[in-house]
Design a protein around this motif. Structure first.
Motif, PDB file in Angstrom:
ATOM      1  N   GLY A  58       0.650  -0.944  -0.110  1.00  0.00           N
ATOM      2  CA  GLY A  58       0.068  -0.033  -0.162  1.00  0.00           C
ATOM      3  C   GLY A  58       0.978   1.251   0.048  1.00  0.00           C
ATOM      4  O   GLY A  58       1.927   1.163  -0.336  1.00  0.00           O
ATOM      5  N   LEU A  59       0.292   2.398   0.545  1.00  0.00           N
ATOM      6  CA  LEU A  59       1.110   3.582   0.571  1.00  0.00           C
ATOM      7  C   LEU A  59       0.335   4.436   1.754  1.00  0.00           C
ATOM      8  O   LEU A  59      -0.894   4.777   1.763  1.00  0.00           O
ATOM      9  CB  LEU A  59       1.103   4.161  -0.696  1.00  0.00           C
ATOM     10  N   VAL A  60       1.157   4.921   2.500  1.00  0.00           N
ATOM     11  CA  VAL A  60       0.760   6.044   3.573  1.00  0.00           C
ATOM     12  C   VAL A  60       1.971   7.145   3.414  1.00  0.00           C
ATOM     13  O   VAL A  60       2.917   7.029   3.167  1.00  0.00           O
ATOM     14  CB  VAL A  60       0.837   5.468   4.924  1.00  0.00           C
ATOM     15  N   ALA A  61       1.480   8.320   3.317  1.00  0.00           N
ATOM     16  CA  ALA A  61       2.177   9.549   3.333  1.00  0.00           C
ATOM     17  C   ALA A  61       2.331  10.270   4.720  1.00  0.00           C
ATOM     18  O   ALA A  61       1.285  10.596   5.111  1.00  0.00           O
ATOM     19  CB  ALA A  61       1.513  10.503   2.302  1.00  0.00           C
ATOM     20  N   VAL A  62       3.409  10.343   5.164  1.00  0.00           N
ATOM     21  CA  VAL A  62       3.826  10.922   6.462  1.00  0.00           C
ATOM     22  C   VAL A  62       4.341  12.194   6.070  1.00  0.00           C
ATOM     23  O   VAL A  62       5.409  12.262   5.570  1.00  0.00           O
ATOM     24  CB  VAL A  62       4.527  10.070   7.419  1.00  0.00           C
ATOM     25  N   CYS A  63       3.567  13.362   6.515  1.00  0.00           N
ATOM     26  CA  CYS A  63       3.890  14.971   6.132  1.00  0.00           C
ATOM     27  C   CYS A  63       4.383  15.490   7.579  1.00  0.00           C
ATOM     28  O   CYS A  63       3.699  15.361   8.393  1.00  0.00           O
ATOM     29  CB  CYS A  63       2.745  15.479   5.302  1.00  0.00           C
ATOM     30  N   SER A  64       5.340  16.328   7.627  1.00  0.00           N
ATOM     31  CA  SER A  64       5.688  17.007   8.811  1.00  0.00           C
ATOM     32  C   SER A  64       5.598  18.484   8.332  1.00  0.00           C
ATOM     33  O   SER A  64       6.000  18.928   7.067  1.00  0.00           O
ATOM     34  CB  SER A  64       6.987  16.575   9.499  1.00  0.00           C
ATOM     35  N   ALA A  65       5.207  19.445   9.081  1.00  0.00           N
ATOM     36  CA  ALA A  65       5.131  20.708   9.004  1.00  0.00           C
ATOM     37  C   ALA A  65       6.702  21.388   9.013  1.00  0.00           C
ATOM     38  O   ALA A  65       7.103  22.190   8.108  1.00  0.00           O
ATOM     39  CB  ALA A  65       4.380  21.546   9.907  1.00  0.00           C
ATOM     40  N   GLY A  66       7.300  21.098  10.088  1.00  0.00           N
ATOM     41  CA  GLY A  66       8.779  21.556   9.978  1.00  0.00           C
ATOM     42  C   GLY A  66       9.806  20.423  10.352  1.00  0.00           C
ATOM     43  O   GLY A  66       9.108  19.167  10.822  1.00  0.00           O
ATOM     44  N   THR A  67      10.970  20.704  10.214  1.00  0.00           N
ATOM     45  CA  THR A  67      11.951  19.763  10.605  1.00  0.00           C
ATOM     46  C   THR A  67      12.081  19.504  12.250  1.00  0.00           C
ATOM     47  O   THR A  67      12.511  18.236  12.486  1.00  0.00           O
ATOM     48  CB  THR A  67      13.296  20.211  10.091  1.00  0.00           C
ATOM     49  N   ASN A  85      -4.862   1.482   5.832  1.00  0.00           N
ATOM     50  CA  ASN A  85      -3.992   1.098   4.551  1.00  0.00           C
ATOM     51  C   ASN A  85      -4.124  -0.415   4.016  1.00  0.00           C
ATOM     52  O   ASN A  85      -4.446  -0.735   3.083  1.00  0.00           O
ATOM     53  CB  ASN A  85      -2.320   1.586   4.822  1.00  0.00           C
ATOM     54  N   ARG A  86      -4.265  -1.200   5.173  1.00  0.00           N
ATOM     55  CA  ARG A  86      -4.728  -2.590   5.244  1.00  0.00           C
ATOM     56  C   ARG A  86      -6.205  -2.638   4.627  1.00  0.00           C
ATOM     57  O   ARG A  86      -6.380  -3.587   3.969  1.00  0.00           O
ATOM     58  CB  ARG A  86      -4.713  -3.302   6.508  1.00  0.00           C
ATOM     59  N   LEU A  87      -7.296  -1.860   5.017  1.00  0.00           N
ATOM     60  CA  LEU A  87      -8.532  -1.853   4.692  1.00  0.00           C
ATOM     61  C   LEU A  87      -8.546  -1.535   3.159  1.00  0.00           C
ATOM     62  O   LEU A  87      -9.246  -2.280   2.499  1.00  0.00           O
ATOM     63  CB  LEU A  87      -9.324  -1.079   5.384  1.00  0.00           C
ATOM     64  N   ALA A  88      -7.849  -0.433   2.735  1.00  0.00           N
ATOM     65  CA  ALA A  88      -7.865   0.020   1.337  1.00  0.00           C
ATOM     66  C   ALA A  88      -7.154  -1.318   0.606  1.00  0.00           C
ATOM     67  O   ALA A  88      -7.808  -1.495  -0.301  1.00  0.00           O
ATOM     68  CB  ALA A  88      -6.937   1.035   1.191  1.00  0.00           C
ATOM     69  N   GLY A  89      -6.137  -2.103   0.955  1.00  0.00           N
ATOM     70  CA  GLY A  89      -5.862  -3.005   0.180  1.00  0.00           C
ATOM     71  C   GLY A  89      -6.558  -4.357   0.014  1.00  0.00           C
ATOM     72  O   GLY A  89      -6.812  -4.867  -1.173  1.00  0.00           O
ATOM     73  N   THR A 128       3.812  -1.384   6.176  1.00  0.00           N
ATOM     74  CA  THR A 128       3.157  -0.577   5.180  1.00  0.00           C
ATOM     75  C   THR A 128       4.189   0.305   4.479  1.00  0.00           C
ATOM     76  O   THR A 128       5.261   0.532   5.055  1.00  0.00           O
ATOM     77  CB  THR A 128       2.405   0.618   5.959  1.00  0.00           C
ATOM     78  N   HIS A 129       4.097   0.394   3.115  1.00  0.00           N
ATOM     79  CA  HIS A 129       4.958   1.206   2.426  1.00  0.00           C
ATOM     80  C   HIS A 129       4.759   2.610   2.838  1.00  0.00           C
ATOM     81  O   HIS A 129       3.550   3.151   2.880  1.00  0.00           O
ATOM     82  CB  HIS A 129       4.783   1.038   1.117  1.00  0.00           C
ATOM     83  N   VAL A 130       5.866   3.573   3.146  1.00  0.00           N
ATOM     84  CA  VAL A 130       5.553   4.900   3.385  1.00  0.00           C
ATOM     85  C   VAL A 130       6.397   5.932   2.749  1.00  0.00           C
ATOM     86  O   VAL A 130       7.695   5.401   2.345  1.00  0.00           O
ATOM     87  CB  VAL A 130       6.164   5.148   5.178  1.00  0.00           C
ATOM     88  N   GLU A 131       5.771   6.955   2.440  1.00  0.00           N
ATOM     89  CA  GLU A 131       6.414   7.977   1.672  1.00  0.00           C
ATOM     90  C   GLU A 131       6.807   9.245   2.697  1.00  0.00           C
ATOM     91  O   GLU A 131       5.313   9.520   3.127  1.00  0.00           O
ATOM     92  CB  GLU A 131       5.870   8.430   0.505  1.00  0.00           C
TER      93      GLU A 131
END
Length: 249
Positions: A115-124, A242-246, A142-145
């Motif tokens: 699958g794919l989960v995007a992990v986004c951060s506002a700042g460093t 993510n698992r449910l989406a798969g 899970t595959h993470v970007e």
């Protein structure tokens, strides 16, 4: 071990029926005196027990870590200090420690990530919590970007990675200060957004309370908020989605 793994071992003559029967007859936890290890958690929920390291006595942590590794063939601990890392690696030198996320783990090498989960951060400054979320999701298959440093003070940075974010089955938005990133993402995607407020910010951020209130009062739809700095909880929930989406494909 998972139920399916045990049944496959019986099918392939790698485990006797009697041994499998003995496994299923065991109590659903292992009594250690100071702890009750939930050895059946993966059978019930699909996720093995993870150790919250902070505050644990050294001897307790070491024994729990070792016993879960023996039981599951892998083990992960969150919020581990460098001293706790040194303690564990003295006995298990193969244990891997990340000083950014404070995760220590021994992980199966042949694991597939789906699958794919995007992990986004506002700042460093939010990356430690974002990494806790990302590495938790990866540990659970899970595959993470990672899309870091895309906060609203320079929103063009977010737009440059929007395609990969929109392709994800779930988005984790990690932000301190005023916590606006989750609302922005909620208005740009058609997937669930898990908002993670962090304790990053100046005095009036009240150690993450300001970001928390922003996120739970968001006018964007499809946003669920976890506790302040709870990257682990976000990574766990993102993996469930993510698992449910798969399964739906």
């Amino acid at each position: 071990m998972e139920t399916r793994e045990i049944l496959n071992k019986v099918k392939n003559h790698e485990m006797t029926v009697e041994d499998a029967e003995h496994f299923f007859r065991r109590e659903p936890f292992e009594e250690m005196g100071y702890a009750k290890l939930d050895t059946h958690r993966e059978i019930r929920s699909g996720f093995p027990e993870v150790i919250f390291c902070s505050g644990k006595a050294d001897e307790h942590l070491l024994q729990i870590f070792g016993r879960l590794y023996e039981e599951n063939g892998e083990v992960m601990g969150t919020r581990a200090s460098q001293a706790q890392c040194d303690l564990i690696q003295a006995v298990y030198p193969q244990a891997q420690y990340d000083p950014v996320s404070h995760i220590i783990k021994m992980e199966k090498q042949e694991k597939e990530r789906e699958g794919l989960v995007a992990v986004c951060s506002a700042g460093t400054a939010d990356i430690p919590v974002a990494e806790e979320a990302a590495q938790t999701a990866e540990y659970f298959g899970t595959h993470v970007e990672r899309v870091f440093d895309v906060g609203v003070s320079g929103i063009h940075r977010l737009f440059s990675r929007l395609e990969v974010i929109q392709d994800a089955n779930c988005i984790v938005a990690v932000a301190g200060m005023e916590g606006a990133l989750a609302s922005v993402l909620g208005g740009l995607v058609d997937k669930p957004v898990i908002a993670v407020p962090t304790s990053v910010g100046y005095g009036a951020s009240f150690h993450g309370l300001s970001a928390l209130l922003t996120m739970i009062n968001s006018c964007a739809n499809g946003i669920a908020t976890v506790n302040i700095d709870n990257g682990y909880g976000a990574g766990y929930l993102a993996t469930q989605i993510n698992r449910l989406a798969g399964r739906g494909r």
